[in-house]
Each structure stands twice: as C-alpha cells, then as structure tokens.
Design a protein around this motif. Structure first.
Motif, PDB file in Angstrom:
ATOM      1  N   LEU A 290      34.113  43.335  47.252  1.00  0.00           N
ATOM      2  CA  LEU A 290      34.916  42.888  46.118  1.00  0.00           C
ATOM      3  C   LEU A 290      35.779  41.696  46.499  1.00  0.00           C
ATOM      4  O   LEU A 290      35.774  40.657  45.822  1.00  0.00           O
ATOM      5  CB  LEU A 290      35.784  44.045  45.616  1.00  0.00           C
ATOM      6  CG  LEU A 290      36.843  43.708  44.557  1.00  0.00           C
ATOM      7  CD1 LEU A 290      36.194  43.157  43.295  1.00  0.00           C
ATOM      8  CD2 LEU A 290      37.687  44.935  44.241  1.00  0.00           C
ATOM      9  N   LEU A 291      36.514  41.798  47.606  1.00  0.00           N
ATOM     10  CA  LEU A 291      37.449  40.745  47.975  1.00  0.00           C
ATOM     11  C   LEU A 291      36.751  39.503  48.524  1.00  0.00           C
ATOM     12  O   LEU A 291      37.308  38.403  48.487  1.00  0.00           O
ATOM     13  CB  LEU A 291      38.461  41.292  48.983  1.00  0.00           C
ATOM     14  CG  LEU A 291      39.432  42.303  48.356  1.00  0.00           C
ATOM     15  CD1 LEU A 291      40.175  43.084  49.423  1.00  0.00           C
ATOM     16  CD2 LEU A 291      40.417  41.613  47.427  1.00  0.00           C
ATOM     17  N   LYS A 292      35.537  39.656  49.013  1.00  0.00           N
ATOM     18  CA  LYS A 292      34.764  38.493  49.461  1.00  0.00           C
ATOM     19  C   LYS A 292      34.039  37.799  48.321  1.00  0.00           C
ATOM     20  O   LYS A 292      33.361  36.793  48.533  1.00  0.00           O
ATOM     21  CB  LYS A 292      33.740  38.928  50.521  1.00  0.00           C
ATOM     22  CG  LYS A 292      34.344  39.315  51.862  1.00  0.00           C
ATOM     23  CD  LYS A 292      33.253  39.800  52.813  1.00  0.00           C
ATOM     24  CE  LYS A 292      33.822  40.205  54.157  1.00  0.00           C
ATOM     25  NZ  LYS A 292      32.771  40.710  55.078  1.00  0.00           N
ATOM     26  N   GLY A 293      34.141  38.324  47.098  1.00  0.00           N
ATOM     27  CA  GLY A 293      33.514  37.695  45.949  1.00  0.00           C
ATOM     28  C   GLY A 293      32.050  38.023  45.779  1.00  0.00           C
ATOM     29  O   GLY A 293      31.321  37.278  45.117  1.00  0.00           O
ATOM     30  N   THR A 344      42.503  46.793  52.340  1.00  0.00           N
ATOM     31  CA  THR A 344      41.623  45.755  52.880  1.00  0.00           C
ATOM     32  C   THR A 344      42.341  44.414  52.836  1.00  0.00           C
ATOM     33  O   THR A 344      42.981  44.078  51.839  1.00  0.00           O
ATOM     34  CB  THR A 344      40.321  45.660  52.060  1.00  0.00           C
ATOM     35  OG1 THR A 344      39.601  46.889  52.200  1.00  0.00           O
ATOM     36  CG2 THR A 344      39.433  44.522  52.536  1.00  0.00           C
ATOM     37  N   SER A 345      42.251  43.632  53.914  1.00  0.00           N
ATOM     38  CA  SER A 345      42.854  42.301  53.937  1.00  0.00           C
ATOM     39  C   SER A 345      42.146  41.393  52.946  1.00  0.00           C
ATOM     40  O   SER A 345      41.018  41.654  52.522  1.00  0.00           O
ATOM     41  CB  SER A 345      42.786  41.707  55.347  1.00  0.00           C
ATOM     42  OG  SER A 345      41.431  41.564  55.763  1.00  0.00           O
ATOM     43  N   GLU A 346      42.812  40.307  52.575  1.00  0.00           N
ATOM     44  CA  GLU A 346      42.271  39.411  51.552  1.00  0.00           C
ATOM     45  C   GLU A 346      40.896  38.863  51.903  1.00  0.00           C
ATOM     46  O   GLU A 346      40.077  38.623  51.018  1.00  0.00           O
ATOM     47  CB  GLU A 346      43.241  38.249  51.315  1.00  0.00           C
ATOM     48  CG  GLU A 346      44.392  38.590  50.409  1.00  0.00           C
ATOM     49  CD  GLU A 346      45.247  37.380  50.095  1.00  0.00           C
ATOM     50  OE1 GLU A 346      45.258  36.941  48.934  1.00  0.00           O
ATOM     51  OE2 GLU A 346      45.902  36.879  51.023  1.00  0.00           O
ATOM     52  N   ASP A 347      40.641  38.648  53.194  1.00  0.00           N
ATOM     53  CA  ASP A 347      39.340  38.110  53.588  1.00  0.00           C
ATOM     54  C   ASP A 347      38.295  39.200  53.778  1.00  0.00           C
ATOM     55  O   ASP A 347      37.151  38.919  54.124  1.00  0.00           O
ATOM     56  CB  ASP A 347      39.455  37.277  54.865  1.00  0.00           C
ATOM     57  CG  ASP A 347      39.998  38.061  56.060  1.00  0.00           C
ATOM     58  OD1 ASP A 347      40.131  39.305  55.948  1.00  0.00           O
ATOM     59  OD2 ASP A 347      40.295  37.432  57.097  1.00  0.00           O
ATOM     60  N   GLY A 348      38.665  40.456  53.569  1.00  0.00           N
ATOM     61  CA  GLY A 348      37.711  41.551  53.668  1.00  0.00           C
ATOM     62  C   GLY A 348      37.357  41.961  55.083  1.00  0.00           C
ATOM     63  O   GLY A 348      36.482  42.806  55.284  1.00  0.00           O
TER      64      GLY A 348
END
Length: 386
Positions: A290-293, A344-348
């Motif tokens: 999700l966070l990696k797009g 989870t960190s922003e960069d996943g």
C-alpha cells in the motif's frame, strides 16, 4: 664558539631533505594504506529485547499466544510464544492466522479508493446517492459523505452497542449480522447532531462503505476484498468471513466464569470494520504494498495518510518515526479475544506487526486497554531499529 647561523641553516636543510627522501621511498615501496574500517551494523538487540520482554509478560499474565513479525533493512525477525489452542496446546508459530480486528478497515478503504480512482465514487458525494435507503433508515441530522465515513467523522452510532446488549455474549456472537442489519441496529440509537466534524469511532461507518462497494461492484464485500487486495498480493490467508483457518490462533473470553472460544464469531462474518483473518507476514506485505504505491495511485495513497495535522486518515493512523523524523502508518485491531497492531514506515521498508491472544477476560463494549500497550511497545521497538 658554535656554528654560524648560515651553517645551522644548511645542516637543517640537509636533515629535512634526508627525511623527505625516506618518506618518499616508503610511500613507493612500503605497505599500502590500510582500508577504512567497514561501517558497523547498528545494535538492534534493544528493540528485540523490548518485544521479547513484553511477550514474556503477556504469557505470564495468561495470554494464550503472542506473535511478532518485524521487517527491517531487507531482514526479518520473528517471534512466537504460547499455543494455538488452549485445548490442544499445540505451539504457536509466527505465521499462524489470527483475527486482525480493525485492520480490516484498511482493506476496505483500499477498495473504496479504487472506486474513486475509477471515477465511480465521489468522496464528497452524499452517501444517499449510492445508498438511497440511508436517510430513511438512519435519519441523519444532516448530509453525510463517503469521506466522513472513511474518517469516522460522520457521527453515525455504533451498531455493536445495541447488538452486544441484546442478549448473552455466546448467543449474540453466534448470529450472523448482515450489512443491512448492521445499519438497522445503528438506527435504534439516537444520532446526535454535531456542530463540527470530529473523530468518533463507529463500526457502522464501514458497514455503510461496504454496502456502497457492493452496490457499485455487484459483488459481496468479501469477494471485492479478495479481488482488490488478497489475490494481487498473493495473501492466501487474508479473508473476510468464512470458517476458521487451519493452524489459527484461538482467542478467548470469560463469560459468567466460563472460558469461551472467540475465534469464529458469526456476527463478524460480514463485519468490514473488524471481521478479517490474516497472518502477520501477510499484514506486513499488505501495508508495504500500500505505502509503496502497488495498490493505489500516488494521490490515493497520500489521501489515505491524511493531512499533516490529522490523527486518522482513510483507515490509516500514524505514529512518530524518530529514525527519520517522519511517520509510521498502520492500524491497531482490537476485538474479542485478540489485539493486533501493524506499523510500517513511509517507504514500506521497516515494519512491525504483533498479535496477542488476550488473557481470557470478560468481553467489553469498550476497547481493551492492552491494545494501548501493544501500540506503545511496538512504536518504541521500531524506533530502536535505526
């Protein structure tokens, strides 16, 4: 009488020249300059010690099982303590299925945002555009939008209050409750008008969103979640409803002095607020994607995170990431017998998911206070990984 100054200068120059010659020769014929020392690996033992100590305490207080899955720097650290089932006493493993409670809402929000990206749903459209019966059943004090449902700012009453107050826990939780019935139950509670939009958690918000999804997709919510998320990410254990999975960790509650199994409550079979089953590795895989797009367009992911000053976006909470002065994103999940947290960190790339089968206690209409402890120790451990 000592040498004249000019003689001293000549002697000094000769000594210096000899020294330079020696140094120059060593540079050409001596050993090569040793390499710079390799950077040392950060000591992450404090993070794992925190998690193990918390697990030990939970088991000591009667928790049937504690599972943890950590991802960092391309590595994994896992932990499992306790048993899958208090009857069989089979040891638990870190990849056993568990009920993930409110984490279900992140799955639902992805399906909502997919409809938005396709132009089939407007976040600021009135809910009645997609659910014509919304007004006649619930009688809202004013217009309600899909955005307000996502952020729990609608003021909609929570259907679980009248549901769980309607009879003994073991009877109530054994009844299947459809999405339409969830809205009807919420309608039995007065909807208090509000002067301003504020966060007020209600499981009914996601029941209404799930109905919208079903109407627009022409499939039930369990099928849509499988199509939108589980199958693309190969999440074989992640599902809404259905029977318990093999190897599932059982959660328990205590009612009238009797220990009751809470692992397969029928009322949550169609609960888009809390009914999903998954494993911690799959929960981490979902939030990383999700966070990696990998599931939504970038603007949709940004919308899910919420504004910089917002506590809760679209089914994503955030916590301070002191490693880089940014944030971790995810959700806590609290339900009868189970507590789960995912960050989870922003960069996943840095993740922690933890599940606890709670010490068997009487069920409550509120939130189990242990979920706050899970959240605090998880954030602390993640911030020790850098």
């Amino acid at each position: 009488m000592g040498p004249r100054p000019s003689a001293l200068c000549k002697q000094a120059a000769a000594v210096l020249a000899a020294a330079l010659l020696v140094v120059g020769s060593a540079g050409c014929t001596g050993e090569p300059r040793p390499p710079d020392p390799a950077p040392t690996e950060p000591d992450r033992s404090a993070a794992f010690a925190l998690l193990e100590a918390f697990s030990d305490r939970m088991i000591g207080e009667g928790a049937p099982a504690v599972l943890i899955d950590v991802r960092y720097g391309g590595k994994a650290w896992t932990h499992a303590a306790g048993v899958r089932n208090l009857e069989t006493r089979e040891p638990a493993t870190a990849s056993d299925p568990v009920r993930v409670g409110g984490i279900t809402e992140s799955l639902v929000a992805v399906s909502v945002l997919k409809l938005v990206a396709e132009g089939k749903l407007g976040l600021d459209d009135p809910v009645s555009r997609y659910l014509p019966e919304f007004g006649s059943v619930l009688h809202p004090p004013g217009p309600v939008t899909a955005r307000q449902l996502l952020t729990h700012e609608s003021g909609l009453p929570d259907f679980t209050d009248p549901l769980l107050a309607s009879g003994p826990w073991e009877q109530v939780t054994a009844r299947r409750v459809s999405l339409e019935q969830q809205l009807a139950l919420a309608a039995t509670v007065p909807w208090e008008p509000r002067l301003a939009r504020i966060f007020n958690y209600s499981r009914t918000n996601y029941a209404a969103l799930a109905l919208i999804i079903e109407r627009l997709r022409g499939q039930d919510i369990a099928q849509v979640l499988a199509t939108d998320t589980a199958r693309p990410l190969d999440l074989g254990a992640t599902r809404l409803g259905g029977p318990g999975l093999p190897g599932m960790v059982h959660g328990y509650v205590t009612v009238a002095g009797a220990r009751l199994d809470a692992s397969t409550p029928e009322w949550q079979a169609e609960a888009p607020s809390s009914g999903a089953v998954s494993t911690l590795p799959e929960v981490n895989r979902f939030y990383a994607a999700l966070l990696k797009g990998e599931l939504l367009p970038p603007d949709s992911v940004t919308a899910m995170k919420g504004g910089y000053l917002e506590y809760y976006g679209f089914a994503l909470r955030r916590w301070n990431n002191t490693c880089n002065n940014r944030f971790y994103y995810g959700l806590p999940g609290d339900t009868d017998g189970y507590g789960t947290i995912a960050m989870t960190s922003e960069d996943g790339r840095t993740q922690l998911a933890m599940a606890v089968a709670y010490p068997p206690e009487p069920p409550t209409l509120g939130v189990n206070p242990l979920i706050s402890e899970l959240t605090d120790v998880s954030q602390d451990a993640l911030n020790h990984l850098c």
